[in-house]
Scaffold this active site. Structure first.
Site, PDB file in Angstrom:
ATOM      1  N   GLY A  54      10.249  49.217  41.839  1.00 55.60           N
ATOM      2  CA  GLY A  54      11.201  48.267  42.222  1.00 55.60           C
ATOM      3  C   GLY A  54      11.074  46.757  42.571  1.00 55.60           C
TER       4      GLY A  54
ATOM      5  N   PHE B  50      10.305  44.466  39.835  1.00 55.90           N
ATOM      6  CA  PHE B  50      11.035  43.497  39.098  1.00 55.90           C
ATOM      7  C   PHE B  50      12.443  43.416  39.726  1.00 55.90           C
ATOM      8  CE2 PHE B  50       9.082  42.907  34.588  1.00 55.90           C
ATOM      9  CZ  PHE B  50       7.823  42.592  35.131  1.00 55.90           C
TER      10      PHE B  50
ATOM     11  N   ASN C 102      17.096  59.253  31.752  1.00 52.47           N
ATOM     12  CA  ASN C 102      16.277  58.921  30.508  1.00 52.47           C
ATOM     13  C   ASN C 102      17.145  58.052  29.652  1.00 52.47           C
ATOM     14  OD1 ASN C 102      15.071  59.312  28.021  1.00 52.47           O
ATOM     15  ND2 ASN C 102      13.992  60.855  28.749  1.00 52.47           N
TER      16      ASN C 102
ATOM     17  N   ASP D 134       9.566  46.611  32.638  1.00 57.54           N
ATOM     18  CA  ASP D 134       8.065  46.981  32.758  1.00 57.54           C
ATOM     19  C   ASP D 134       7.765  48.295  32.372  1.00 57.54           C
ATOM     20  OD1 ASP D 134       5.524  45.630  33.426  1.00 57.54           O
ATOM     21  OD2 ASP D 134       5.856  46.487  35.367  1.00 57.54           O
TER      22      ASP D 134
ATOM     23  N   LYS E 187       7.465  45.112  28.295  1.00 55.97           N
ATOM     24  CA  LYS E 187       5.904  45.254  28.176  1.00 55.97           C
ATOM     25  C   LYS E 187       5.628  46.161  27.101  1.00 55.97           C
ATOM     26  CE  LYS E 187       4.162  47.903  31.256  1.00 55.97           C
ATOM     27  NZ  LYS E 187       3.711  48.298  32.666  1.00 55.97           N
TER      28      LYS E 187
END
Length: 193
Positions: free
Chosen positions: A48, A50, A85, A107, A147
């Protein structure tokens, strides 16, 4: 193996952030000005940090966080958490409710196996999905930060980003561990396909 608790971990603890990774986002934001008015999507939000930083920089919008795992965030308003998902249509439909987004940050990383070939392939597939979501839900002029694990087919993602964003950069923040093969792709000023 790396030292799990390092200077960034200590700094995060002292400043009330849930993870050291926030300093990657802070550095990139200070250098490239990611945030503008509008909704923000945080993909792979757990634990959490970010989301904490994004919420503090929210301007006239809502923050939507998505992850397979729960997040322990107690924001009072303008925050929605979707547990699920991102490959599933039901999760995409929930994400879509709040679109368009001015910024999407991720991320997210696949579960790692220790096999670099497998890990970079899984990272590639995850980022292709995030790219697809971005193309479907970013506003014109929006920004994307993802990322990426180096050592696979990540250049394909970079070129896909270049096809629909005006500015695309590879960034390796100081908070990335020295032995890590992760970098970030920053894509600014989305031009709808």
């Amino acid at each position: 193996m790396y030292n799990v608790f390092d200077e960034y971990s200590q700094k995060a603890k002292n400043e009330g952030y849930l993870a050291r990774s926030v300093y990657k986002l802070i550095e990139i934001d200070k250098k490239f000005s990611l945030f503008s008015s509008g909704n923000i999507l945080d993909i792979g939000a757990s634990p959490g940090s970010f989301s904490q930083y994004a919420y503090a920089n929210l301007k006239n919008g809502v923050l939507v966080a998505v992850d397979l795992n729960d997040v322990n965030l107690n924001f009072t308003s303008n925050f929605y958490f979707i547990k699920g998902n991102i490959y599933l249509d039901e999760v995409y439909q929930k994400i879509k409710i709040f679109s368009p987004y001015s910024l999407i940050v991720s991320d997210a990383a696949p579960s790692t196996t220790g096999n670099r070939l497998v890990d970079t392939s899984n990272s590639f597939n995850l980022n292709i999905r995030i790219f697809e979501l971005a193309c479907e839900s970013l506003m014109r002029g929006g920004n994307l930060l993802i990322k990426v694990f180096q050592g696979g087919e990540e250049e394909q993602i970079f070129y896909k980003l270049k096809s629909c964003f005006r500015v695309v950069k590879k960034v390796r923040p100081k908070a990335v561990r020295k032995n890590s093969f992760e970098i970030y792709f920053l894509a600014k000023d989305f031009a709808k396909l």
